[in-house]
Motif scaffolding. Structure first.
Motif, PDB file in Angstrom:
ATOM      1  N   VAL A  60       5.760  21.892  32.469  1.00 23.09           N
ATOM      2  CA  VAL A  60       5.799  20.705  31.615  1.00 23.09           C
ATOM      3  C   VAL A  60       5.280  21.039  30.221  1.00 23.09           C
ATOM      4  O   VAL A  60       5.873  20.660  29.204  1.00 23.09           O
ATOM      5  CB  VAL A  60       4.971  19.572  32.255  1.00 23.09           C
ATOM      6  CG1 VAL A  60       4.796  18.431  31.270  1.00 23.09           C
ATOM      7  CG2 VAL A  60       5.641  19.070  33.516  1.00 23.09           C
ATOM      8  N   CYS A  61       4.182  21.786  30.163  1.00 25.97           N
ATOM      9  CA  CYS A  61       3.599  22.127  28.862  1.00 25.97           C
ATOM     10  C   CYS A  61       4.565  22.971  28.045  1.00 25.97           C
ATOM     11  O   CYS A  61       4.704  22.764  26.836  1.00 25.97           O
ATOM     12  CB  CYS A  61       2.281  22.870  29.039  1.00 25.97           C
ATOM     13  SG  CYS A  61       0.991  21.790  29.646  1.00 25.97           S
ATOM     14  N   THR A  62       5.244  23.926  28.699  1.00 26.36           N
ATOM     15  CA  THR A  62       6.222  24.746  27.976  1.00 26.36           C
ATOM     16  C   THR A  62       7.292  23.851  27.365  1.00 26.36           C
ATOM     17  O   THR A  62       7.646  24.001  26.189  1.00 26.36           O
ATOM     18  CB  THR A  62       6.888  25.750  28.932  1.00 26.36           C
ATOM     19  OG1 THR A  62       5.893  26.282  29.795  1.00 26.36           O
ATOM     20  CG2 THR A  62       7.573  26.854  28.178  1.00 26.36           C
ATOM     21  N   GLY A  63       7.768  22.917  28.178  1.00 25.08           N
ATOM     22  CA  GLY A  63       8.803  22.006  27.684  1.00 25.08           C
ATOM     23  C   GLY A  63       8.324  21.230  26.478  1.00 25.08           C
ATOM     24  O   GLY A  63       9.008  21.162  25.454  1.00 25.08           O
ATOM     25  N   ILE A  64       7.124  20.679  26.584  1.00 22.30           N
ATOM     26  CA  ILE A  64       6.596  19.861  25.486  1.00 22.30           C
ATOM     27  C   ILE A  64       6.409  20.713  24.239  1.00 22.30           C
ATOM     28  O   ILE A  64       6.716  20.298  23.124  1.00 22.30           O
ATOM     29  CB  ILE A  64       5.272  19.197  25.919  1.00 22.30           C
ATOM     30  CG1 ILE A  64       5.566  18.129  26.968  1.00 22.30           C
ATOM     31  CG2 ILE A  64       4.561  18.594  24.728  1.00 22.30           C
ATOM     32  CD1 ILE A  64       4.338  17.436  27.493  1.00 22.30           C
ATOM     33  N   LEU A  65       5.942  21.948  24.440  1.00 24.44           N
ATOM     34  CA  LEU A  65       5.722  22.847  23.317  1.00 24.44           C
ATOM     35  C   LEU A  65       7.037  23.116  22.587  1.00 24.44           C
ATOM     36  O   LEU A  65       7.119  23.035  21.355  1.00 24.44           O
ATOM     37  CB  LEU A  65       5.120  24.156  23.822  1.00 24.44           C
ATOM     38  CG  LEU A  65       4.630  25.097  22.730  1.00 24.44           C
ATOM     39  CD1 LEU A  65       3.354  24.552  22.117  1.00 24.44           C
ATOM     40  CD2 LEU A  65       4.401  26.490  23.289  1.00 24.44           C
ATOM     41  N   MET A  66       8.072  23.404  23.362  1.00 24.86           N
ATOM     42  CA  MET A  66       9.382  23.674  22.767  1.00 24.86           C
ATOM     43  C   MET A  66       9.849  22.471  21.950  1.00 24.86           C
ATOM     44  O   MET A  66      10.328  22.610  20.828  1.00 24.86           O
ATOM     45  CB  MET A  66      10.430  23.942  23.860  1.00 24.86           C
ATOM     46  CG  MET A  66      10.178  25.183  24.664  1.00 24.86           C
ATOM     47  SD  MET A  66      10.375  26.642  23.643  1.00 24.86           S
ATOM     48  CE  MET A  66       9.857  27.905  24.760  1.00 24.86           C
ATOM     49  N   LEU A  67       9.691  21.303  22.562  1.00 26.79           N
ATOM     50  CA  LEU A  67      10.121  20.080  21.893  1.00 26.79           C
ATOM     51  C   LEU A  67       9.347  19.901  20.590  1.00 26.79           C
ATOM     52  O   LEU A  67       9.916  19.574  19.547  1.00 26.79           O
ATOM     53  CB  LEU A  67       9.889  18.895  22.826  1.00 26.79           C
ATOM     54  CG  LEU A  67      10.549  17.606  22.387  1.00 26.79           C
ATOM     55  CD1 LEU A  67      12.047  17.743  22.501  1.00 26.79           C
ATOM     56  CD2 LEU A  67      10.057  16.441  23.238  1.00 26.79           C
ATOM     57  N   ALA A  68       8.035  20.146  20.668  1.00 23.06           N
ATOM     58  CA  ALA A  68       7.204  19.976  19.476  1.00 23.06           C
ATOM     59  C   ALA A  68       7.635  20.952  18.388  1.00 23.06           C
ATOM     60  O   ALA A  68       7.737  20.584  17.215  1.00 23.06           O
ATOM     61  CB  ALA A  68       5.738  20.192  19.842  1.00 23.06           C
ATOM     62  N   LEU A  69       7.917  22.195  18.786  1.00 20.18           N
ATOM     63  CA  LEU A  69       8.366  23.197  17.816  1.00 20.18           C
ATOM     64  C   LEU A  69       9.652  22.746  17.144  1.00 20.18           C
ATOM     65  O   LEU A  69       9.772  22.766  15.910  1.00 20.18           O
ATOM     66  CB  LEU A  69       8.607  24.534  18.521  1.00 20.18           C
ATOM     67  CG  LEU A  69       7.376  25.410  18.711  1.00 20.18           C
ATOM     68  CD1 LEU A  69       7.737  26.662  19.487  1.00 20.18           C
ATOM     69  CD2 LEU A  69       6.797  25.771  17.345  1.00 20.18           C
ATOM     70  N   LEU A  70      10.592  22.312  17.979  1.00 17.15           N
ATOM     71  CA  LEU A  70      11.885  21.860  17.471  1.00 17.15           C
ATOM     72  C   LEU A  70      11.693  20.729  16.467  1.00 17.15           C
ATOM     73  O   LEU A  70      12.212  20.752  15.347  1.00 17.15           O
ATOM     74  CB  LEU A  70      12.750  21.389  18.639  1.00 17.15           C
ATOM     75  CG  LEU A  70      14.134  20.886  18.276  1.00 17.15           C
ATOM     76  CD1 LEU A  70      15.086  22.056  18.192  1.00 17.15           C
ATOM     77  CD2 LEU A  70      14.632  19.880  19.296  1.00 17.15           C
ATOM     78  N   LEU A  71      10.912  19.738  16.891  1.00 14.28           N
ATOM     79  CA  LEU A  71      10.737  18.562  16.043  1.00 14.28           C
ATOM     80  C   LEU A  71      10.049  18.928  14.737  1.00 14.28           C
ATOM     81  O   LEU A  71      10.470  18.497  13.666  1.00 14.28           O
ATOM     82  CB  LEU A  71       9.943  17.495  16.791  1.00 14.28           C
ATOM     83  CG  LEU A  71      10.753  16.679  17.782  1.00 14.28           C
ATOM     84  CD1 LEU A  71       9.894  15.625  18.433  1.00 14.28           C
ATOM     85  CD2 LEU A  71      11.951  16.034  17.091  1.00 14.28           C
ATOM     86  N   THR A  72       8.984  19.756  14.819  1.00 17.56           N
ATOM     87  CA  THR A  72       8.288  20.088  13.570  1.00 17.56           C
ATOM     88  C   THR A  72       9.206  20.854  12.642  1.00 17.56           C
ATOM     89  O   THR A  72       9.216  20.589  11.437  1.00 17.56           O
ATOM     90  CB  THR A  72       7.010  20.918  13.818  1.00 17.56           C
ATOM     91  OG1 THR A  72       7.229  21.753  14.940  1.00 17.56           O
ATOM     92  CG2 THR A  72       5.801  20.054  14.024  1.00 17.56           C
ATOM     93  N   SER A  73       9.994  21.773  13.197  1.00 12.13           N
ATOM     94  CA  SER A  73      10.841  22.563  12.295  1.00 12.13           C
ATOM     95  C   SER A  73      11.882  21.668  11.643  1.00 12.13           C
ATOM     96  O   SER A  73      12.144  21.788  10.445  1.00 12.13           O
ATOM     97  CB  SER A  73      11.482  23.729  13.037  1.00 12.13           C
ATOM     98  OG  SER A  73      12.649  23.319  13.685  1.00 12.13           O
TER      99      SER A  73
END
Ligand code: ATP
Ligand code: MG
Lengths: 450, 265
Positions: A43-56
């Motif tokens: 779950v954390c990996t997923g959230i991290l990816m999403l956060a990276l995507l959104l911030t970029s």
């Protein structure tokens, strides 16, 4: 003791106290803990990816929603804009943007002088600080309101892409040294204008409403046509895919006999859902454009292609939600003497509604983000005219679509388009978010206890 | 079994309502009903008893053609209601089911309000001309199913929110509301307390005055209390059929005797 072991399965440890977990229990608990940990990591990996995507995306795209404009007092010299002097729009239209450009340039110089700003820049360099689009806008405004001729009107003109980039941090004095499109002196002047309150950066409505602009005018490029095109296509998809999909599902699930033929159909529908979207584009090109003769780049064709793509999704979701309605409900209705159709429409369909709506919205969201098939049917064209209203045949007018517009922006060389592309992605994501929220809302609203 | 009261043992009429001859039911390859022949009288309560899985529900479903809705089920033989072959091509099962009501083994109220549950049948069959008449039907049906007093203040509440026994009575009320000529009841009292059971049994008595009632039950005492005729099913066969008093006091078949004396089932 031997008797006892024969009768009851032996426990791991012989103590028998509930206070001490035995070996087996400890092992099971450890296993459970490990599994929970894996899950948490996933779950954390997923959230991290999403956060990276959104911030970029957000960091690159949010600036597209702000735009630098310059306040200019433009004296609209009647003799130059209406040489015949009769205010006839047809005559006035003969004056091209070349007639307006010097007017705007002189007005800009005048504005700078009256603000008391000293500059050594030549008039050409000063004129380059505003977007070419501004001249066209000014002309369109005058043609639409011939009455303003002869007056001096305040106009908010778009700053050029580089000036705009300077106030968004994309352009600096260092990069300006190397850039033939902008010089540090122009940047200095822009800063002076900002201090004088003549240059400001504000919310960029034009980005959402304006049509696309040419590759040299990133500051003027907007998503208006793309949003309209996407919206029209969604209308077509909703109007076609929902009724067809639901009708097909109801037939297959509630009426069709269970035999080899329906099995075959079922397998094919599942396969259809997995067909790469570009294949639907080729199909659309062959059938709707080449065979049926529908216009290229039209939302109607895009909508038809996306309908084909969305149908399997809707059918699968609808069938699943029809299947999940307990059979006892059908028996109850049939047992009371309801016909099959009454059973379906009075009892089964209302219970399946949340699932059907969710499936439909997910299908629509998929369609909204689809790019590949639209490229094939010509929706990648450069379109500056808004399509007409749907009831005026607007579905047949050329338009683009949001994801295609993103693709278009990324294909252009000016770095200012990177910001536009990310901004378009943000708009697309917001639409998707709204659709998903609608799905959740509808699901809540229609959900019933059994 | 000392509470068996063979009251009203006499069958009111000898008029045959349902005549089944040589009925076979298959579920795929399973032969669930084997050559059952039975005449069910009008204005009579007929009880089907037998061990679990012997085919009571299956046979009951033949009578209103609910087996049609089970894809694997196949029905053979001849079943007539009022002399008309209900498996004739011209017979619309929808019309048949309006005439032959059913209460299912598992309570299956619609996930709608109590009122809507009961009024659904009358509505689709056009039994009420206006709202007042519909209200009237709903009230009488709920009263007959001994549920009115418990739900009269919350007719708008969901039927699925009721207790299991209340749901069962709601389903009875729903079936009664369409005024069927034949009522098939599959273990209608399985989830009811003795008081509600008594009320439902009273309802069955009352229904008998006008309708033919077929009831499946696992309670021998109930069968003896409410029915005039009893049929004993065993492994898909109908082993014995006769007046309830005779079946319980003087069974002819050994299997029947074993079952009612509690040795099997
Ligand atoms: N839908 C079905 N598909 C396949 N087989 C079925 C189906 N319904 C019933 N059967 C089979 O038919 C046989 C008779 O079942 P039925 O439900 O009629 O028994 P029953 O006498 O009502 O039992 P119970 O008293 O437990 O309700 C059983 O062997 C059962 O497995
Ligand atoms: Mg049963």
């Amino acid at each position: 003791m031997t008797d006892a072991t024969a009768e009851t399965p032996r426990r791991g440890s012989g103590t028998g106290s509930l206070m001490v977990p035995d070996a087996r229990t400890a092992k099971r608990n450890a296993r459970e803990k490990r599994f929970r940990l894996y899950g948490l990591v996933a779950v954390c990996t997923g959230i991290l990816m999403l956060a990276l995507l959104l911030t970029s995306i957000l960091s690159a795209g949010l600036s597209a929603f702000r735009q630098t404009t310059i306040q200019v007092e433009v004296p609209l010299v009647a003799e130059r804009l209406d040489p015949e002097g009769n205010r006839d729009p047809a005559q006035m239209a003969k004056v091209t943007t070349f007639g307006y450009a010097p007017l705007l340039r002189d007005a800009l110089i005048g504005t700078i002088e009256s603000a008391g700003i000293e500059t050594e820049l030549d008039p050409r360099a000063i004129a380059d600080m505003v977007s070419d689009e501004s001249v066209a806008q000014l002309r369109a405004f005058v043609l639409a309101n011939p009455g303003v001729l002869g007056q001096t009107i305040p106009v908010e003109v778009l700053a050029s892409g580089r000036i705009d980039g300077f106030f968004k941090g994309r352009v600096t004095y260092q990069t300006a040294e190397l850039d033939k499109n902008i010089s540090p002196e122009q940047l200095q002047l822009a800063e002076a204008l900002q201090e004088a309150g003549l240059l400001a950066t504000g919310f960029n409505w034009r980005f959402i409403t304006a049509p696309d602009a040419s590759t040299t005018r990133p500051e003027a490029a907007g998503l208006g046509v793309a949003i309209l095109g996407s919206f029209y296509m969604m209308l077509v998809v909703l109007a076609l895919a929902l009724p067809i999909g639901v009708a097909a599902s109801i037939y297959l699930e509630e009426f069709a006999p269970q035999n080899k033929f329906t099995d075959l159909i079922e397998v094919n529908i599942s396969n259809l859902a997995a067909v790469p979207s570009i294949v639907f584009g080729i199909l659309g090109l062959a059938i709707f454009i080449n065979f049926a003769g529908l216009p290229q780049s039209a939302p109607i064709v895009g909508g038809l292609v996306l309908t084909l793509m969305t149908l399997p999704t809707i059918i699968i979701a609808t069938r699943a939600s029809l299947k999940s309605v307990p059979p006892s409900i059908r028996s109850a209705a049939l047992g009371l003497g309801a016909s099959r159709m009454q059973t379906v429409f009075h009892h089964v369909l209302p219970l399946a509604m949340p699932g059907i709506l969710t499936g439909t919205i997910i299908g629509l969201a998929q369609a909204l983000g689809e790019t590949a098939p639209l490229l094939l049917i010509g929706m990648v064209a450069f379109v500056r005219e808004y399509p007409g209203a749907p009831w005026e045949g607007g579905l047949f007018d050329p338009a683009t679509a949001l994801p295609v517009q993103v693709y278009n922006f990324t294909q252009r060389s000016d770095p200012a388009f990177v910001e536009r592309a990310s901004g378009a992605i943000i708009v697309l994501l917001i639409f998707l978010l709204i659709m998903n929220l609608a799905a959740i809302f509808l699901r809540r609203k229609f959900e019933r206890r059994w | 079994m000392n509470d068996m009261r063979f009251t009203e043992r006499t069958v009111a009429t000898d008029e045959v309502k349902i005549a089944a001859k040589g009925v076979q039911v298959y579920y795929g390859d399973t032969h669930a009903i084997k050559d059952v022949t039975i005449d069910i009288a009008d204005k009579t309560v007929t009880a089907f008893i037998g061990p679990s899985g012997c085919g009571k529900s299956t046979f009951l479903r033949c009578i209103n053609r609910m087996n049609d809705t089970i894809p694997s089920a196949r029905v053979e033989g001849d079943i007539r209601i009022d002399g008309e072959d209900i498996y004739d091509k011209r017979v619309d099962p929808v019309q048949l089911r309006a005439k032959v009501g059913m209460v299912f083994q598992k309570p299956n109220p619609f996930p709608k309000s109590i009122y809507d549950n009961v009024s659904y049948g009358p509505k689709i069959h056009g039994l009420a001309r206006n709202k007042a008449e519909l209200d009237e039907i709903v009230e009488t049906s709920l009263r007959r199913a001994a549920l009115w007093d418990e739900v009269k203040d919350r007719l708008g509440a969901p039927g699925t929110g009721l207790s299991g026994g209340q749901q069962q009575r709601l389903c009875i009320a729903r079936a009664v509301a369409t005024s069927p000529e034949v009522l098939l009841m599959d273990e209608p009292c399985s989830a009811l307390d003795p008081i509600a059971t008594d009320q439902v049994e009273n309802l069955i008595h009352e229904l008998r005055e006008r309708y033919s009632v077929v009831i499946v039950t696992h309670s021998m005492s109930q069968a003896s209390r409410v029915s005039q005729r009893t049929a004993y099913f065993h492994l898909g066969e109908m082993v014995e059929y006769g007046d309830t008093g005779d079946i319980f006091t003087n069974p002819k078949d050994e299997r029947t005797e074993n079952y009612i004396t509690g040795r099997i089932g």
